[in-house]
Enzyme design. Structure first.
Site, PDB file in Angstrom:
ATOM      1  NE  ARG A  39     -22.029  -9.213 -26.466  1.00  0.00           N
ATOM      2  CZ  ARG A  39     -23.318  -9.320 -26.091  1.00  0.00           C
ATOM      3  NH1 ARG A  39     -24.219  -9.796 -26.927  1.00  0.00           N
ATOM      4  NH2 ARG A  39     -23.689  -8.957 -24.878  1.00  0.00           N
ATOM      5  CG  HIS A  44     -22.352 -10.382 -20.116  1.00  0.00           C
ATOM      6  ND1 HIS A  44     -21.938  -9.144 -20.561  1.00  0.00           N
ATOM      7  CD2 HIS A  44     -23.626 -10.524 -20.569  1.00  0.00           C
ATOM      8  CE1 HIS A  44     -22.921  -8.584 -21.243  1.00  0.00           C
ATOM      9  NE2 HIS A  44     -23.963  -9.392 -21.254  1.00  0.00           N
ATOM     10  CD  GLN A  58     -27.270  -8.562 -18.121  1.00  0.00           C
ATOM     11  OE1 GLN A  58     -27.219  -8.366 -19.325  1.00  0.00           O
ATOM     12  NE2 GLN A  58     -28.288  -8.117 -17.381  1.00  0.00           N
ATOM     13  CG  ASP A  80     -27.542 -16.771 -19.672  1.00  0.00           C
ATOM     14  OD1 ASP A  80     -28.385 -16.382 -20.500  1.00  0.00           O
ATOM     15  OD2 ASP A  80     -26.309 -16.689 -19.871  1.00  0.00           O
ATOM     16  CB  CYS A 139     -28.365 -11.581 -18.878  1.00  0.00           C
ATOM     17  SG  CYS A 139     -28.095 -13.102 -19.823  1.00  0.00           S
ATOM     18  NE  ARG A 153     -25.846  -4.746 -19.922  1.00  0.00           N
ATOM     19  CZ  ARG A 153     -25.587  -5.493 -21.002  1.00  0.00           C
ATOM     20  NH1 ARG A 153     -26.413  -6.447 -21.353  1.00  0.00           N
ATOM     21  NH2 ARG A 153     -24.474  -5.318 -21.702  1.00  0.00           N
TER      22      ARG A 153
HETATM   23  N1  NVA Z   1     -24.635 -16.700 -21.842  1.00  0.00           N
HETATM   24  C1  NVA Z   1     -25.206 -15.929 -22.929  1.00  0.00           C
HETATM   25  C2  NVA Z   1     -25.432 -14.520 -22.518  1.00  0.00           C
HETATM   26  C3  NVA Z   1     -26.059 -13.642 -23.572  1.00  0.00           C
HETATM   27  C4  NVA Z   1     -26.237 -12.219 -23.142  1.00  0.00           C
HETATM   28  C5  NVA Z   1     -24.296 -16.012 -24.130  1.00  0.00           C
HETATM   29  O1  NVA Z   1     -23.071 -15.922 -23.959  1.00  0.00           O
HETATM   30  O2  NVA Z   1     -24.793 -16.185 -25.240  1.00  0.00           O
HETATM   31  N1   CP Z   2     -27.959  -9.417 -22.024  1.00  0.00           N
HETATM   32  C1   CP Z   2     -27.296  -9.055 -23.143  1.00  0.00           C
HETATM   33  O1   CP Z   2     -26.078  -8.863 -23.115  1.00  0.00           O
HETATM   34  O2   CP Z   2     -28.059  -8.942 -24.245  1.00  0.00           O
HETATM   35  P1   CP Z   2     -27.577  -8.732 -25.748  1.00  0.00           P
HETATM   36  O3   CP Z   2     -26.931 -10.032 -26.186  1.00  0.00           O
HETATM   37  O4   CP Z   2     -28.832  -8.440 -26.511  1.00  0.00           O
HETATM   38  O5   CP Z   2     -26.582  -7.613 -25.811  1.00  0.00           O
END
Ligand code: NVA
Ligand code: CP
Length: 301
Positions: free
Chosen positions: A102, A129, A132, A217, A257, A286
């Site tokens: 990540r 992502h 997800q 989101d 998500c 997930r």
């Molecule tokens: N769009 C959000 C998704 C988090 C799971 C982010 O990138 O923070």
């Molecule tokens: N939806 C998701 O990826 O959640 P986290 O940021 O908690 O991993």
């Protein structure tokens, strides 16, 4: 060897097979019949951004399959002190069997994958992502059957999740309508490449009309925290709530998500509306979807 950097790393058939297996693994786990195909296997997990769901689902999933997961944070690895990605990839991939990352720039994970000897999984970048989406597709299939031919409406930021839905629209063959404020569109080239099934509007109400599946989101993603106040103003007409839901099909599902900001991108009432909101199943999936992903990647390694 296969990586999973975007959904496009799977064919439509492979995606369908993976979702079927995720549903199967979920059933086996519930019935106490889970198998452990990953004995002595190790997953490296590099997190340069926060996470609850992703970390716990990968770590628990690996443990349930008989393997082990190592959490690696830039705060206490040499990656955080500037060791080149190429070097980190070459070293880590000689020690572990799969690596999940990540991070911020999507190009970083592409570079890591280029130098890795083992499969690399995108656990969220600024652009995509895909893990997800595996969970979201599984959840739709479980609740409503095949997403093929359905109308999916995205209301909100044209962010990493939105862009992953664009890829899903092609692979699952559904129509995607995106309602977002000016200046917050998804990548123009990605939109152009998918314009036969993806449309863009400023009007969330029109986008929700007769939709099967509503999704949103957060307005400010990780790394955009300082834009929060400005985005709250620009996105104020882009909240998914029961008013917008009333334009969708009567059995429309709502997904997010998570984490969610109640009162911003979604009303508290819609998030908690058990007739439409499937967010808790979506979060649980997930675990099952990523177990199926790791099985798929191990089979193709
Ligand atoms: N769009 C959000 C998704 C988090 C799971 C982010 O990138 O923070
Ligand atoms: N939806 C998701 O990826 O959640 P986290 O940021 O908690 O991993």
């Amino acid at each position: 060897m296969r990586h999973f950097l975007t959904l496009n790393d799977l064919s439509a058939d492979e995606l369908r097979g993976l979702i079927d297996n995720a549903i199967q693994l979920k059933k086996e786990l519930r019935e106490g019949r889970a198998k452990a195909p990953f004995e002595n296997k190790v997953l490296g997990m590099i997190f340069e951004k926060s996470s609850t769901r992703t970390r716990v689902s990968f770590e628990a999933g690996m443990a349930q399959m008989g393997g082990h997961a190592i959490f690696l944070s830039p705060r206490d690895t040499q990656l955080g002190r500037g060791e080149p990605i190429e070097d980190s990839a070459r070293v880590l991939s000689r020690m572990v069997d799969m690596i999940m990352i990540r991070t911020f720039e999507h190009s970083k994970i592409e570079k890591f994958a280029e130098y890795s000897r083992v499969p690399v999984i995108n656990a969220l970048t600024d652009d995509f992502h895909p893990c997800q989406l595996l969970a979201d597709i599984q959840t739709y299939v479980e609740h409503r059957g095949s997403p093929q031919g359905k109308v999916v409406t995205w209301v909100g930021d044209g962010n990493n999740m939105c862009q992953s839905y664009i890829n899903a629209a092609r692979l699952c063959d559904f129509e995607l309508r995106i309602a977002c404020p000016q200046g917050f569109e998804p990548d123009a080239a990605l939109l152009e490449a998918n314009k036969d099934r993806v449309s863009l509007t400023r009007d969330p109400l029109a986008a929700c009309r007769d939709a099967d599946w509503l999704v949103t989101d957060v307005w400010a993603s990780m790394g955009q925290e300082e834009e929060q106040a400005e985005r709250e103003i620009k996105f104020k007409n882009y909240q998914l709530n029961h008013h917008l839901l009333s334009y969708a099909k009567s059995d429309a599902v709502f997904m997010h998500c998570l984490p969610a900001h109640r009162g911003e991108e979604v009303s508290a009432a819609l998030l908690e509306d058990e007739k439409h909101s499937v967010v808790w199943d979506e979060a649980e999936n997930r675990l099952h979807a990523q177990k199926a992903l790791m099985v798929f990647l191990a089979e193709h390694a």
